[in-house]
Design a protein around this motif. Structure first.
Motif, PDB file in Angstrom:
ATOM      1  N   ARG A 313       0.832  -1.205   0.000  1.00  0.00           N
ATOM      2  CA  ARG A 313       0.000   0.000   0.000  1.00  0.00           C
ATOM      3  C   ARG A 313       0.862   1.250   0.000  1.00  0.00           C
ATOM      4  O   ARG A 313       0.592   2.213  -0.709  1.00  0.00           O
ATOM      5  N   ALA A 314       1.930   1.250   0.811  1.00  0.00           N
ATOM      6  CA  ALA A 314       2.793   2.430   0.912  1.00  0.00           C
ATOM      7  C   ALA A 314       3.458   2.709  -0.426  1.00  0.00           C
ATOM      8  O   ALA A 314       3.549   3.862  -0.864  1.00  0.00           O
ATOM      9  N   VAL A 315       3.912   1.645  -1.105  1.00  0.00           N
ATOM     10  CA  VAL A 315       4.582   1.827  -2.396  1.00  0.00           C
ATOM     11  C   VAL A 315       3.601   2.394  -3.418  1.00  0.00           C
ATOM     12  O   VAL A 315       3.922   3.325  -4.164  1.00  0.00           O
ATOM     13  N   VAL A 316       2.394   1.867  -3.408  1.00  0.00           N
ATOM     14  CA  VAL A 316       1.382   2.339  -4.363  1.00  0.00           C
ATOM     15  C   VAL A 316       1.150   3.845  -4.207  1.00  0.00           C
ATOM     16  O   VAL A 316       0.964   4.564  -5.176  1.00  0.00           O
ATOM     17  N   PHE A 317       1.185   4.315  -2.955  1.00  0.00           N
ATOM     18  CA  PHE A 317       0.974   5.746  -2.739  1.00  0.00           C
ATOM     19  C   PHE A 317       2.257   6.545  -2.967  1.00  0.00           C
ATOM     20  O   PHE A 317       2.207   7.716  -3.319  1.00  0.00           O
ATOM     21  N   ALA A 318       3.414   5.932  -2.737  1.00  0.00           N
ATOM     22  CA  ALA A 318       4.672   6.675  -2.820  1.00  0.00           C
ATOM     23  C   ALA A 318       5.028   7.015  -4.261  1.00  0.00           C
ATOM     24  O   ALA A 318       5.594   8.070  -4.532  1.00  0.00           O
ATOM     25  N   VAL A 319       4.690   6.119  -5.179  1.00  0.00           N
ATOM     26  CA  VAL A 319       5.091   6.331  -6.569  1.00  0.00           C
ATOM     27  C   VAL A 319       4.497   7.627  -7.151  1.00  0.00           C
ATOM     28  O   VAL A 319       5.252   8.489  -7.620  1.00  0.00           O
ATOM     29  N   PRO A 320       3.178   7.826  -7.115  1.00  0.00           N
ATOM     30  CA  PRO A 320       2.659   9.103  -7.625  1.00  0.00           C
ATOM     31  C   PRO A 320       3.182  10.299  -6.838  1.00  0.00           C
ATOM     32  O   PRO A 320       3.438  11.357  -7.419  1.00  0.00           O
ATOM     33  N   ALA A 321       3.374  10.140  -5.505  1.00  0.00           N
ATOM     34  CA  ALA A 321       3.868  11.262  -4.708  1.00  0.00           C
ATOM     35  C   ALA A 321       5.272  11.640  -5.160  1.00  0.00           C
ATOM     36  O   ALA A 321       5.607  12.829  -5.237  1.00  0.00           O
ATOM     37  N   GLY A 322       6.100  10.642  -5.466  1.00  0.00           N
ATOM     38  CA  GLY A 322       7.444  10.916  -5.966  1.00  0.00           C
ATOM     39  C   GLY A 322       7.389  11.757  -7.232  1.00  0.00           C
ATOM     40  O   GLY A 322       8.157  12.705  -7.408  1.00  0.00           O
ATOM     41  N   MET A 323       6.427  11.418  -8.106  1.00  0.00           N
ATOM     42  CA  MET A 323       6.275  12.196  -9.335  1.00  0.00           C
ATOM     43  C   MET A 323       5.881  13.634  -9.009  1.00  0.00           C
ATOM     44  O   MET A 323       6.417  14.581  -9.587  1.00  0.00           O
ATOM     45  N   VAL A 324       4.943  13.781  -8.074  1.00  0.00           N
ATOM     46  CA  VAL A 324       4.500  15.136  -7.711  1.00  0.00           C
ATOM     47  C   VAL A 324       5.666  15.934  -7.143  1.00  0.00           C
ATOM     48  O   VAL A 324       5.874  17.100  -7.486  1.00  0.00           O
TER      49      VAL A 324
END
Lengths: 481, 347
Positions: A313-324
């Motif tokens: 779950r954390a990875v799924v949320f971290a990926v778009p946040a990294g892009m942002v």
């Protein structure tokens, strides 16, 4: 015609049932249940013999007398929990470093140069510097402690010890309108709030379960410990002589964790007496017999069910946040990046709370995981101050091995002791990470409670930071001017 | 110098306002909720309810008693009654006031919503028993009959509210009133408590504090002027006639009086064993089902086993498992026949 007949019949039957219920009186339901149990018990007494478990039972009694005794109950509990935390923190250090050097220091440059060879700069920046790096960071900081903490915790649970902790702690939590098992979900929250929220399933009373879920965020999770330790070492340990520095900064971090427990009890008390007053509430706690833990099964389930589940779950949320994160520092409007625009705009507001624009922005864009807050703060500070020679370019999160160079970056960003203290407070009291928010929604199935669980801590955080800052300004005035 | 002081003052004011708005029961939001309540319709409905209650219990009712019951002046009540008469809901016969058929069915609808809501609060929520009546007094004017019917259907169409009053059916039927006040019971008679009047509030609270609840068996021991002595499930109680008249009983001609008093589970000391007699009817809904799931039912034996480090929940052994029960729950579980027992034998 048929339809009409049918409804009439239903009404007639219901009316008859009502008349019969009136005749039978109120206690009829209880009487039926009681007689069912009495019959079952009688059959069981005749047919089940129970000599086999006697010796095991008397050993259980002896252990119970020790772990629930007025004198030894609490010390045993504190020692055991301290051992679990110590093993987690010291045991996670090495694998975390290893993962970071592999994923961040070694693999990242290779991927980056590989991607640069065939992608435009912005795409490789977005995918590698943004998405990949955020994911790498979350995995290397999050995985090792969780992979140690959860199995240890599950072993204690399997052994039968954790229900005794709930049993001993219940009177404290009862006064706060909560359930003794909240002691367990709270401890679980020190590992990971999302896991703590899931663990609240063990509380079967609807009201107490909601309280445990909403207040779990006040347990300092392992994504926030490194932040606390780093900032305490730089700003609070730095105030005293090096001889005392270690002790003082440890004391400050423990103080924050204890403050979190205090907040969780106070907020539980408030919730149970206001918004949650009418929710159904029961208390039940089984004290199962002790048994040797099934080590392999425990390892498997805690790694798969808890660690990997939460990590995913954390990875799924971290990926778009990294892009942002990469985007806000690389999209420029009128010569300044979006990040700088926001920081300049929010600085005056942030100063009222003793923070700064960089911290606010970092907490907004690093919402998926507390682990990437410090790397984001460092990157943004370098971006805003225009320092050269540190970091790896705008939008690329980084951390430094040396605490002194981290300190010099933060000081250059205008940080004071107050900023340090308020960052520690804000790190304790802010909205849960998006993984936890999503988990809260999954567990409660209610937008209302998810919203309350999200907004309550951040409002508290702003209130506490505001008063700390303003009192600080009030007293500092006498010294500085 | 001024800025932090000003900011601190503003901050304190802001926090103060937040607390003032959201404070439970006394805050602005709670007050606004209460103000909405006292509309004309509410008064009309409350009057109908009172008139119905008088007719149901066969008490004569006039303007003054109705005004007293609703806590308004006799003039206001006279206006209300005139209004009700215009609507064709009541008729006057001399000083006495009666409901018309339309009036009665209107009143029954409100009573149904009220009692269903009380039952809902008692069984499905954590609202304390002192608050059931007050909350239902608010909801009876807000909830529609259809909504109440849906709630009732979800609870399995209960026939009684938690105070022991019958819930009128959807057709507006209600069983005839059979009860008598406890004060009218003669010495030596055995009866069952069927209802404890929830108004006035202070009497209800006092009676709950004594542990009296519907379903208990009472055995009249002694009736004197100003003092009524009776045994409620074996425990001796003394009440003044005013308090005793708030308790409605139904005589049980053939029943044997319960001789032995009960004790509460909370009195059981570690390593003592006792027989379970029952669970108080104040313990309802989820909590009651949970206790019964564990085997807390009449006839089972229960042993106090260990006290927690902080003293409060106590671990009890029942049907071969150990469960922890808090003191306030253990207070609602009745036991008798306490025996000191060697643990090896009971295991």
């Amino acid at each position: 015609m048929m339809e009409q007949n049918k409804t009439k019949n239903t009404e007639e039957i219901l009316g008859m049932a009502n008349n019969l219920k009136w005749e039978l009186g109120m206690g009829i339901h209880d009487k039926i249940v009681s007689s069912l149990y009495a019959d079952a018990a009688q059959i069981a007494r005749k047919t089940v013999s129970m000599d086999g478990d006697k010796p095991a039972f008397s050993l259980d009694r002896k252990i119970d007398k020790i772990v629930t005794s007025r004198w030894s109950g609490f010390p045993i509990m504190f020692v055991l929990l301290a051992v679990v935390f110590w093993v987690t923190i010291s045991g996670a250090n090495y694998p975390s470093g290893l993962l970071a050097s592999l994923l961040v220091d070694t693999l990242h440059p290779i991927l980056k140069s590989g991607a640069d060879s065939f992608m435009p700069w912005w795409l490789s920046g977005l995918l590698i510097d943004g998405a990949y790096l955020a994911m790498a960071w979350v995995i290397s900081v999050m995985l090792p402690p969780m992979a140690i903490f959860f199995p240890l915790f599950t072993l204690l649970e399997d052994l039968g010890y954790l229900p005794r902790v709930a049993f001993n702690m219940d009177s404290l939590f009862r006064k706060a309108g909560a359930h003794g098992k909240q002691a367990l979900t709270m401890s679980m929250g020190f590992g990971c709030n999302a896991a703590g929220v899931i663990a609240a399933r063990v509380i079967d009373s609807p009201r107490e379960r909601l309280i445990a879920i909403i207040t779990n965020n006040f347990s300092l999770c392992n994504g926030r410990w490194p932040t606390q330790i780093l900032i305490a070492t730089i700003f609070i340990g730095g105030m005293v002589s090096p001889f005392w520095a270690g002790l003082v900064s440890t004391g400050a971090v423990v103080g924050i964790a204890v403050l979190g427990i205090a907040f969780s009890l106070i907020v539980s008390w408030g919730l149970s007496r206001s918004v949650l007053k009418g929710e159904a509430s029961t208390f039940s706690l089984e004290l199962p017999p002790y048994r040797p833990p099934r080590v392999l099964q425990t390892l498997y389930t805690s790694l798969i069910d808890r660690t990997l589940f939460v990590l995913w779950r954390a990875v799924v949320f971290a990926v778009p946040a990294g892009m942002v994160i990469w985007l806000v520092s690389n999209i420029h409007i009128g010569g300044l990046s979006l990040a700088e625009h926001f920081i300049d705009w929010s600085n005056p507001f942030a100063v009222v709370f003793g923070l700064n624009g960089v911290i606010l922005l970092a907490y907004i864009i690093a919402i998926p995981a507390n682990e990437i807050v410090i790397p984001t703060i460092l990157m943004l500070t370098v971006l805003v101050t225009g320092m050269s020679g540190v970091g790896e370019g705008s939008g690329v999160m980084f951390e430094l091995d040396s605490i002194t160079s981290t300190e010099s970056i933060l000081r250059a960003g205008g940080w004071t002791l107050l900023t340090g203290i308020n960052l520690m407070l804000f790190s304790l009291l802010h909205n849960p990470c998006s993984t936890t928010i999503y988990t809260i929604y999954k567990e409660t199935k209610s937008a209302k409670w998810t919203l309350i669980a999200t907004l309550l801590p951040i409002v508290l955080g702003f209130v506490v930071c505001f008063f700390t800052a303003q009192l600080w300004y009030l007293f500092a005035w006498g010294f500085e001017f | 110098m001024e800025q932090p002081v000003l900011a601190l003052v503003l901050g304190l004011v802001a926090v103060g306002i937040l607390i003032w708005v959201f404070w439970p029961k006394k805050g602005l939001l709670a007050r606004l909720g209460k103000v909405r309540m006292s509309s004309q319709r509410v008064l009309l409905e409350d009057t109908l309810k009172y008139l119905f209650d008088c007719e149901y219990k066969g008490i004569a009712c006039n303007l003054n008693s109705a005004a007293g019951n609703l806590n308004i002046s006799a003039d206001q009540m006279a206006k209300l009654m005139a209004h009700l008469k215009d609507m064709g809901l009541v008729v006057f016969e001399g000083h006495n006031i009666h409901l018309t058929d339309t009036g009665k069915s209107y009143a029954l609808r409100i009573v149904r919503v009220h009692r269903i809501w009380e039952r809902f609060l008692a069984d499905e929520t954590g609202v304390q028993h002192m608050d059931w009546h007050g909350e239902a007094d608010i909801q009876e004017h807000q909830l529609s009959l259809e909504e109440a019917n849906r709630i009732a259907a979800r609870m399995g169409n209960p026939a009684f509210d938690p105070h022991g009053d019958p819930i009128p059916s959807t057709e507006g039927e209600i069983p005839p009133f059979l009860g008598r006040p406890l004060s009218s019971l003669k010495e030596g008679e055995v009866a069952q408590i069927v209802h404890i009047e929830d108004e006035p509030h202070y009497i209800f609270e006092q009676l709950s504090a004594l542990g009296l609840y519907p379903g208990m068996q009472v055995y009249q021991l002694d009736v004197q002027q100003g003092k009524i002595t009776f045994a409620a499930d074996g425990n001796e109680c003394v009440l003044t006639p005013l308090f005793a008249s708030a308790i409605t009983v139904q005589p049980l001609p053939k029943a044997e009086p319960i001789q032995e008093g009960y004790q509460r589970l909370s009195e059981l000391q570690p390593d003592e064993t006792a027989n379970i007699v029952g669970i108080s009817s104040y313990c309802r809904g989820l909590q009651r089902r949970r206790l019964m799931d564990f085997g807390i039912v009449p006839g089972n034996s229960i042993t106090a086993e260990l006290r927690s480090a902080s003293g409060d929940p106590v671990g009890y052994r029942i049907l071969g498992t150990t469960i922890a029960i808090r003191k306030d729950q253990a207070n609602l579980i009745f036991i008798n026949n306490i025996k000191k027992e060697q643990h090896e034998q009971s295991a």
